[in-house]
Write an enzyme that holds these catalytic residues in place. Sequence first.
Site: not given
Length: 370
Positions: A60, A63, A115, A219
């Site tokens: 993720s 992202k 997320s 992140k």
Amino acid sequence: MRYARYAAIIFVCLLISSLFYPAARQAKPKVSASNAILIEQSSGRVLFERQAHEQQPIASITKIMTAIIAIESGKLNDSVTVSNRAVHATGSSIYLEKGEKIKLKDLVYGLMLRSGNDAAVAISEHVGGSMEGFVHLMNQKAQWLGMTNTSFDNPHGLDSDNHYSTAYDMAVLMRYAMDNDIFKEVTKTVRYKSENRAYSWKNKHKLVTGMYEYTNGGKTGFTRTAGRTLVSSALKGDMELIAVTLNGPDDWRDHIGMFNWGFDNYNMTTIDEKGESIYQLKASGERVTGYLHRDITLPLQKYEQKEIRSKSFILQDNPAAAKDVIGKTIYFVDAVPVKEVSIYSERRESAFLTDIISVYQSITGFDPDG
């Protein structure tokens, strides 16, 4: 007695050596991750790396690219109608409902803080016209940024043979994203409440929410194939660092350790000042005037501050007639190039040239001054 005297001599020699080469003897940070990197934000200088150019699944942290493209689209106030495809995205979710209308801005916060894979698909369909169209934009952006070992196959990071990157490439992406004020605000947010929700979303990134006081963004990511992936940014004094780990089972401690090592061993150092300098043409020996448009600052260890060298190249056949860039200066530490900057023909860019450079940088991520 003889052995005691030898031991004393060895101790003194080591002590003297540590005085002359203190920074060079600093141990590198220990990390659990298979792939890791630490860079300084303003210069992009790599301070530490481990297999940083090895292609790996990234989960993720993908992202970050999805968010920056959404932000740069200029559509954050648009109302997005959530599709069936978005609702049925597998994995982490912000629990969107089919037909729900929600601001793109809210989706970006849901994407970065919680997320949400459903948010990623909804963003991609609205900004790119389709998820496939958005993925094309992601790969175009990666090329512009110089992410040469990256391929995106989706906007959320779920495992795919055609979806991978490297620790280095993700640091390049985060460095670019952190130059965007809106992205910086989103990524450092601890809690956010959408008008469409009765509850607030809390950021999953533990360093952002209080585990490490200097953290100002990042992140998280995880899939069974990728393992734990993490991107973090931290600001202490005048130094901002970016850390990336892939497949790091103890990633929180990895990042704290890298940040502490970087802050303890490096200082932001001005190695050249903006203004006028005289340069000599190699062929004719003629001297020409050139200008640096800003101070040149690098993160340096103490011993490196004495090891900085530079070499300038005038690239124009007739630099006196040139209207913009006439050459470049490359700076070296221990004979390794660490920074390249442009030499200009004028003291300041014209307003028109400044606008062109600003637009070009926003599109491509390229900085003519390194």
